[in-house]
Design a protein around this motif. Structure first.
Motif, PDB file in Angstrom:
ATOM      1  N   ASN A   1     -11.198 -41.869  -4.779  1.00 20.12           N
ATOM      2  CA  ASN A   1     -10.074 -40.827  -4.642  1.00 20.12           C
ATOM      3  C   ASN A   1      -8.812 -41.461  -4.653  1.00 20.12           C
ATOM      4  O   ASN A   1      -7.669 -41.253  -5.142  1.00 20.12           O
ATOM      5  CB  ASN A   1     -10.240 -40.166  -3.221  1.00 20.12           C
TER       6      ASN A   1
ATOM      7  N   LYS B   1     -12.205 -31.624  -8.090  1.00 22.29           N
ATOM      8  CA  LYS B   1     -11.499 -32.144  -6.808  1.00 22.29           C
ATOM      9  C   LYS B   1     -10.312 -31.494  -6.672  1.00 22.29           C
ATOM     10  O   LYS B   1      -9.745 -31.931  -5.747  1.00 22.29           O
ATOM     11  CB  LYS B   1     -11.519 -33.706  -6.765  1.00 22.29           C
TER      12      LYS B   1
ATOM     13  N   THR C   1      -5.883 -35.744  -7.716  1.00 22.27           N
ATOM     14  CA  THR C   1      -6.161 -35.029  -9.119  1.00 22.27           C
ATOM     15  C   THR C   1      -5.001 -34.681 -10.100  1.00 22.27           C
ATOM     16  O   THR C   1      -5.033 -35.258 -11.155  1.00 22.27           O
ATOM     17  CB  THR C   1      -7.054 -33.663  -8.925  1.00 22.27           C
TER      18      THR C   1
ATOM     19  N   HIS D   1     -14.090 -35.478 -12.069  1.00 21.04           N
ATOM     20  CA  HIS D   1     -12.903 -35.529 -10.840  1.00 21.04           C
ATOM     21  C   HIS D   1     -12.132 -34.719 -10.839  1.00 21.04           C
ATOM     22  O   HIS D   1     -11.665 -33.910  -9.824  1.00 21.04           O
ATOM     23  CB  HIS D   1     -12.705 -36.975 -10.544  1.00 21.04           C
TER      24      HIS D   1
END
Length: 1622
Positions: free
Chosen positions: A946, A1003, A1011, A999
């Motif tokens: 992340n 996400k 993102t 992702h």
């Protein structure tokens, strides 16, 4: 049908159980429909192999005249080195420091401070951003034309005065005259004269009228008018009456007028003769210029295409007039002026020394009340009687820290300084063994220049009101503080006391001159507030006597805490005196300044004046990340603070009370070792010295110290470097009775202590308790405690070796770190380099870097990152690369969390030097890409992944810079694209993109910021890959990206996708990437022969990949809900704005070539034409409905609407004019507006009046009307048979004129869907588009239309189906309505916020009125319901400047749109005359083109635009007379009605042009019938006048009369019809 008010609750909403949830329900239904019906993933179009195409079509590209638009420029980027700029005259690094340094960390730090900047420059980077970032700043033209609009004319202005004050000069003369009876049958006699008031005025066309009235009230109708255009001359005529004169007319008649006096008569005669002569000259000039259309022979010539040549010149003149003041439409776009910084990358600067709030402290004077002359002969100034020494420093009582080093000042008078023994350091340059000795001295900067500093610059990173400037005052050691201060605290007998003190001072100075004692202190606040406002008004407090038991810094903080409590401060003993120190802000161009290391700053040579030096004082920046910054200079200072000595229990020495502590810095403990000369000296002494003393406390066995020792450390520290403290007992007793030997022995050694500087390779920083020894044997560093057994001389410890001396140190160094983890990592790296083995330990040390302190990380950021990149390519193990990347993610995240990401940007841009590992050939970009892919795998730590997403910009920037440096270093920048990088790297990039996409698409809900950042960073990376990599490969990556999205995605994903497309399409070479060239097979085609694509075919999307993809995505987004549509359209529009202002493509040919890339926009618009409101009715009308043209859409007559007529034409027409017959109300027009004019459209034939009437169409029932009203029936125009009545066919054209485009008013109906079926096999949305969306799309459409070549336009029209062609002209109509000018009053109301309120018109809810009286009643109701919108014409509550600015902008937009549409129409008419002339001009295409022409007159246009419109209409009448004068009369009727409305305009120039046009129509009709009659036009004018009366448009005033006068004058002056029946 009424327009619902926004303030009402909608019926749909009222029907809900939970009012207020309508919008949410609509949204959920919308999404449900989209997901269930519309989710069809578009087919993927594979891009072309760009590199192969360039090779295959090399000849075609090179032979293209616009080849610069097809190929990338050479040397698109370059890697260069910029010299590092430094503040000082010479570098901060000592000359031999790098050579002497053996520690890897020190070496790398020094290298990072001396290396130059490594930068990748992109030659065309200025073109790689948003249009707002273009270097030729996009701005609105400076001098926009002030267009005149009728709507802005004052409503209440009297119509006659309005007409009189015309542009051509207005009123010329007025006065009373006697008028003779003008009936020629009766002779003029005296009695027949009547007294009348005459007005001589000039009309808009330049002609003159002489009006006469019964009295001076000229606002009434004139009793009559004499048209001076027909007047041949004015002569005196005294036969009938004195002072009479006669006007001779062309028809042999005349007018006799008489004045009251001879002078008046002469005045009238001369004025009239002047007018007649000027009119004659004007007529002759017109004759010379010739009229384009009035040539008699031309009028008789054949009206076929053969006459087109004669019109070519007319068109050229027309175009020339139009093009003179043309503007780029996008320069007027309101979005252009909006400040939008979202796309602007931050300005990145190289690392530089930065300071906090800087304060200049001027030390002016220290004076005590006790003063005298110190000279022996008592001649000289009165001064302090002994020397005093001041040290200034900053104390922060909030954090309990001393935040600056000491600034030592000597303000003593020279005569007082003479009392001290000489220091022997005057006027010498730096001693040979000082740390800076080898530096060249700048501008002869000698020690003498810096011996007595008076000005210091303090820096404060975190200012606030609780920071104090503290002054500590010392004097030469004499005795106890209280005893020495006593004389200074008394007022009485000061002269005697001064002499006594002076005598004692002289003795003390001669004997103990090098020892000091504490004496007094003072303080003052520095700032008024937390923003750093310097408190210049504050003064130093009283001078408080020092307390021998409260000397430490901790005691000082306690005293300062009570500083603002007068009751506490009043208890402190005060010494009478004054410290004069001023503080001020630092000037930016400070001169004669030296750094804390005594390095002079750069300055102009002529500014060097070393007599008034300014000293920068070192700040002790808080050890927190947000206050830290990366080091850029070499600095290696150690501050030593002896705190306390506990000597009351010692038994080793008999006398140890007045204890002086002496400090030395040594690099050896051998017996003959000497101290290093590296301690900064005091004012008046040498720059550096070998030892320094702390102030002495009299008769104190446990003294406290506050002294600060500043040491310049060597670059390479060893275990032998240590601090040596020597303690002395100072004999203050100067009693003469004592023996001479005793007197001479001032200092007696009473102990030694030492403190090694390094522990585990790091400098000791925390507070230390040190044992004291009575002796100092050789090798004493090995004796750390008294329990150790050693050979040789033993150390004798004082007080059993207990720690008696408390010492603390502060390291201010840019080459040594206190952080254990960072030290260990570099230490291990050094061992790897020396042994050549990486070992498994490396990963352990890498992981430990996660525990590094944040402020250390920031301070050594470049050094740490450089080392991490070096380690990245050292090891063959993937684990090492992944762990290096993890550490980097941690560092990057920390910097962002502390708000210090700009340091990372500076590092990547200026510092990073990615080097290929020569041993294994590994590169940073390849290893980093692989490591990023590994971290993004689903199985890895999601927190790290992340963070990588959130801060991915850093890693992508590193990849890009590494690629650039690799290509330059290896020379591969010059080879073909597909050979530049290894196949494994291409695979790594593809895998990275593939791994990143899930992702981003999955996400976004949980981690929106991460993102969004990853999406943007990926876009920037892909964009930059076009510069370095195989461009076909990059296209494929874009395709891979787009494939991860689906129709019906959430709004956020659409935002991501269009942000990505926006960034990529902003590439500086976007145009060459799209290859705007022909892609036909066989021989190279000429551009003119090009088979252009007007729709998004697969070939188009493949060959012009980026623009094809963007248009496909915009087309898909238009089928989504409003927010998505707006995002998509905005991206497209901004890109097109950028093309307009890109100075590389400024020529007309280049813009036309660019337009070919956007031709599929036509099909995109036509597919959605059913979703445009052809006329968006603005909420509040601002038209003048009584005396002027009515431009309100709801109230304009229906265009081209034929209406049923029950009885014969004559009866109908004359019945209506006389008021005896009520007109019928047509069913169709009631959809929009019930208008009495609807039944008055005449239907005579070309050769006179015909009795035939039109069959009635079947009335539409309510449901059918509703369906037609809500669907774009124009699409099925040609489905109606030609035999059906025209009115029935024309019903199909009726578009939705009344629906407002606010989201809550979006009407949908199931019947819309059948229209979509005609356009596409897939289901299309049928809700109306927002007005802002429509305007943005149309702005793009108009830009393409204006830019494209005529060939391309003809090409399109020839290819287009009949339906598309009709829709094309509908689009032109939409453009005119959408960009119409609404007037200043409307703009003012909109700016005030009332623009969104729709006034409910009561008239629209009444039953349809079927009588003239009813129509009048309805019209008056409408006028009354306009609130008071017209009452206060100019009292805008909003700023007048804003209103004027907005009106200027909107006026220019409306004019430019009008001219663009006119241009398009003229091109079409020129090329399609045959098709338009079919069926005598009564075909659907002609009707549509005519409808657009009529549209110009029905909505507000500027005076400038209307001039061009009238010119075009003349051409139109000339080219297609049969349309007006043969067959049905509906077009002629509509035309006459609109022109007559213009004849009543409040602008005289418009009235004049309209009158001339109407005359031209009549004359053309006359010529068309073989010069027999113009009955049709005459009848339609009569009908039009009656209609205007019916519509309550006041045409009885002088404005209309004036227009009729102009027509009359035209006829009178037209010689070609003199002898005819006209």
């Amino acid at each position: 049908m009424s327009v619902p008010s926004h303030v009402e609750t909608r019926k749909f909403t009222r029907g809900l159980r939970k009012p207020g949830t309508a919008a949410e329900l609509r949204q959920s239904v919308s999404e449900a429909v989209r997901t269930s019906v519309l989710v069809v993933k578009p087919r993927v179009v594979e891009p072309l192999d760009y590199e192969s195409v360039l090779v295959q079509r090399k000849t075609q590209i090179l032979s293209d005249g616009l080849r610069d638009m097809l190929q990338f420029p050479l040397e698109d980027f370059q890697v260069c080195t910029l010299p590092r700029q430094i503040r000082t005259f010479y570098p901060s690094i000592p000359p031999h420091a790098l050579r002497e340094a053996q520690n890897l960390f020190v070496q790398e730090c020094i290298k990072s401070y001396i290396s130059d900047w490594h930068v990748v420059n992109y030659k065309y980077e200025d073109y790689s951003g948003d249009f707002r970032q273009l270097h030729n700043k996009v701005s609105r033209p400076d001098n926009l034309a002030q267009h005149v609009f009728e709507v802005d004319e004052d409503v209440d202005k009297d119509e006659d005065t309005a007409s009189l004050g015309s542009q051509k000069g207005g009123l010329i003369k007025q006065g009373w005259l006697h008028k003779g009876n003008m009936n020629s049958a009766i002779s003029v006699t005296m009695r027949s004269f009547k007294r009348r008031y005459f007005h001589l005025t000039q009309l808009g066309d330049g002609s003159y009228n002489l009006n006469f009235y019964k009295d001076e009230k000229i606002n009434k109708e004139p009793k009559g008018t004499i048209f001076l255009d027909s007047c041949m001359g004015v002569v005196q005529n005294n036969r009938v009456r004195r002072f009479a004169f006669e006007l001779k007319m062309q028809d042999k008649s005349g007018y006799v007028l008489a004045a009251d006096s001879e002078s008046e008569m002469d005045d009238w005669i001369s004025t009239l003769n002047k007018i007649l002569s000027s009119s004659f000259e004007l007529a002759m000039q017109d004759k010379r210029n010739g009229d384009l259309h009035d040539d008699d022979e031309q009028a008789k010539s054949d009206h076929s295409s053969s006459s087109m040549d004669s019109f070519q010149s007319a068109r050229d003149i027309e175009n020339k007039m139009r093009n003179e003041t043309r503007l780029k439409l996008f320069t007027l776009d309101p979005d252009l002026q909006k400040l939008d910084f979202s796309g602007i990358e931050p300005d990145v600067k190289p690392f530089e020394e930065r300071f906090g709030k800087r304060i200049l402290v001027n030390c002016n004077d220290l004076s005590f009340n006790l003063q005298s002359c110190v000279a022996e002969n008592e001649e000289g100034p009165t001064t302090n009687v002994e020397p005093f020494f001041v040290s200034l420093s900053l104390f922060d009582i909030q954090s309990g820290r001393k935040i600056s080093s000491d600034f030592n000042v000597d303000m003593n008078h020279p005569s007082v300084k003479a009392l001290l023994p000489p220091s022997g350091a005057h006027n010498r340059t730096a001693a040979p063994d000082s740390p800076q000795a080898a530096q060249p001295t700048a501008n002869s900067l000698t020690e003498s220049a810096i011996q007595f500093p008076r000005q210091g610059v303090f820096s404060v990173t975190c200012p606030h009101p609780d920071i104090f400037l503290v002054a500590r005052i010392e004097k030469v050691l004499q005795g106890g503080i209280a005893h020495c201060a006593e004389p200074y605290m008394k007022n009485s007998d000061s002269a005697k006391a001064a002499q006594k003190v002076l005598k004692n001072a002289k003795m003390a100075c001669s004997r103990l001159g090098q020892y000091r004692m504490p004496f007094a202190w003072a303080a003052r606040p520095l700032f008024k507030d937390a923003s750093g406002t310097v408190d210049k008004s504050a003064r130093f407090s009283a001078l408080y006597r020092q307390d021998g038991n409260k000397l430490s810094n901790e005691d000082m903080f306690r005293l300062l805490a009570d500083f603002r409590k007068p009751e506490k401060m009043a208890k402190l003993p005060v010494i009478l005196g004054n410290l004069d120190v001023t503080v001020d802000n630092v000037a930016p161009d400070l001169t004669n300044c030296v750094t804390p290391s005594y390095l002079p700053l750069r300055q102009k040579e002529d500014a060097a004046d070393w007599s008034r030096m300014v000293f920068e004082v070192e700040e002790f920046v808080p050890s927190i990340a947000k206050c830290s910054q990366p080091f850029t200079i070499y600095n290696n200072h150690l501050y030593v603070y002896p705190r306390h000595l506990k000597y009351d229990s010692q038994k080793s020495f008999t006398k140890a009370r007045n204890i002086a502590l002496c400090l030395e810095f040594r690099d050896s403990d051998e017996e003959d070792a000497l101290p290093l000369k590296c301690i900064y000296g005091r004012p008046g002494g040498p720059m550096f010295c070998k030892k320094a003393f702390a102030p002495v406390l009299h008769h104190q066995q446990n003294p406290e110290f506050y002294e600060e020792f500043k040491i310049e450390l060597p670059a390479q520290l060893t275990d032998r470097h240590h601090l040596l403290f020597t303690l002395y007992h100072i004999s203050c007793d100067s009693n003469s009775k004592a023996s001479t030997k005793r007197r001479e022995q001032v200092e007696i050694q009473v102990g030694y202590a030492w403190l090694p500087l390094l522990k585990d390779g790091r400098v000791i920083m925390n507070e230390q308790q040190v044992a004291v020894a009575a002796n100092l044997p050789s090798g004493y560093l090995s004796y750390q405690d008294n329990s150790s057994k050693h050979t040789g001389q033993e150390v004798k410890w004082v007080d059993g070796g207990r720690p008696l001396l408390k010492v603390s140190t502060q390291l201010v160094s840019t080459v040594y770190t206190q952080d254990q983890h960072l030290h260990n990592f570099f230490h291990h790296c050094q061992s790897i380099e020396s042994t050549g083995q990486s070992g498994g330990e490396l990963i352990k040390y890498l992981k430990s870097l996660h525990a590094m302190e944040a402020h250390v990380m920031v301070k050594f950021l470049p050094t740490i990152l450089n080392q991490l990149f070096r380690v990245l390519t050292i090891s063959g193990q993937d684990d090492v690369a992944v762990n290096v990347t993890r550490v980097m993610i941690h560092v990057v995240a920390q910097c962002h969390e502390e708000g210090l990401e700009h340091h990372l940007r500076s590092y990547v841009k200026y510092v990073l030097k990615a080097e290929t590992n020569l041993t294994n050939g590994k590169t940073v970009h390849e290893d980093l890409a692989k490591a990023m892919t590994t971290i993004l795998k689903p199985s890895t730590d999601f927190l790290t992944s992340n963070k990588l997403l959130k801060y991915s910009w850093y890693f992508f920037e590193v990849l890009v810079k590494s690629m650039a440096q690799y290509l330059t270093e290896t020379g591969k920048a010059k080879v073909s694209r597909n050979q530049r990088f290894s196949a494994s790297f291409y695979h790594s990039v593809e895998t990275l993109v593939t791994m990143l996409m899930p992702h981003i698409t999955q996400k976004y809900k949980d981690n929106l910021d991460a993102t969004r950042n990853a999406n943007h960073s990926l876009a920037v990376f892909i964009k930059r890959c076009f510069t370095f990599m195989d461009r076909g490969f990059v296209f494929k990556q874009i395709n891979n990206y787009i494939n991860c999205f689906m129709p019906g995605d959430a709004k956020t994903l659409y935002e991501f996708k269009f942000e990505f497309l926006k960034v990529v399409c902003n590439h500086e070479h976007y145009v060459p990437l799209n290859l705007p060239m022909p892609f036909g097979k066989g021989r190279i085609q000429r551009f003119q022969d090009l088979q252009l694509d007007y729709s998004l075919t697969d070939d188009f999307c493949k060959n012009h990949f980026l623009v094809g993809l963007l248009l496909r995505e915009v087309g898909g987004a238009v089928q989504e809900f409003r927010d998505v549509r707006q995002i998509a359209v905005q991206v497209l529009k901004n890109l097109m704005i950028k093309h307009i202002f890109d100075d590389r493509y400024s020529s007309k040919g280049q813009q036309a070539r660019l337009a070919t890339l956007y031709l599929p926009l036509f099909s995109l618009l036509l597919e959605n034409v059913h979703r445009f409101n052809i006329k968006d009715v603005p909420p509040v009308t601002n038209q003048t409905n009584i005396n002027g043209r009515d431009d309100h859409v709801m109230m304009t007559p229906t265009k081209n609407m034929a209406s049923p007529v029950d009885s014969s034409l004559h009866k109908e027409v004359f019945g209506v004019i006389s008021g005896t017959v009520s007109p019928h109300t047509p069913t169709v027009s009631s959809v929009r507006h019930t208008d009495s004019r609807s039944s008055l459209i005449g239907t005579d034939s070309a050769n006179g009046l015909s009795e035939r009437s039109i069959d009635k169409p079947h009335p539409l029932d309510k449901r059918e009307r509703f369906t037609r009203r809500h669907s774009a029936s124009v699409l099925c125009f040609f489905t109606v048979s030609e035999e059906s009545p025209l009115s029935a066919r024309l019903k199909c054209q009726t578009m939705d004129f009344s629906l407002l485009s606010a989201p809550s008013e979006q009407h949908t109906h199931p019947t819309q869907c059948h229209v979509a079926g005609v356009l596409d096999s897939s289901l299309l949305r049928c809700d109306k588009l927002d007005q802002s969306e429509v305007k943005n799309i149309l702005m793009c459409f108009l830009h393409v239309l204006k830019s494209m070549s005529e060939d391309a336009l003809f090409n399109y029209w020839n290819k287009a189906s009949a339906t598309d062609l009709m829709n094309f002209f509908s689009l032109l109509e939409v453009c005119l309505h959408q960009f119409r000018y609404m007037g200043k009053r409307h703009i003012a109301r909109t700016l005030e916020g009332s623009g969104s309120v729709v006034h409910e018109r009561r008239s629209q809810t009444l039953p349809v009125s079927r009588s003239r009286t009813g129509a009048l009643h309805m019209r008056l109701q409408q006028l009354n319901s306009l609130d008071n919108s017209y009452t206060y014409n100019h009292n805008y509550s909003h700023s007048d400047a804003d209103v004027l600015n907005q009106s200027l902008l909107e006026g220019n937009i409306a004019t430019e749109v009008c001219l663009t549409v006119l241009d398009t129409l003229s091109i079409f008419i020129m090329g399609f005359k045959t098709q338009l002339s079919l069926d005598h001009g009564h075909n659907p295409l002609m009707k549509k083109v005519f409808q657009v022409h009529l549209c110009f007159l029905q909505i507000n246009q500027s005076e400038t635009a209307l001039k061009q419109v009238f010119t075009s209409l003349r051409t139109f009448i000339y080219k297609f007379p049969c349309t007006f004068f043969e067959g049905r009369a509906d077009m002629c009727a509509s035309f006459c009605y609109e022109i007559l409305k213009c004849c009543n305009s409040k602008l005289s120039s418009i009235r004049s042009d309209a009158a001339h046009l109407l005359y031209f129509l009549m004359k053309s009709n006359f010529d068309y019938t073989g010069r027999k009659s113009f009955v049709r036009t005459h009848l339609q004018v009569v009908i039009g006048v009656s209609q205007l009366i019916a519509d309550v448009i006041g045409i009885g005033g002088t404005r209309f009369q004036e227009s009729l006068s102009i027509i009359n004058n035209c006829a009178n002056s037209d010689k070609t019809i003199k002898v005819s029946s006209f």
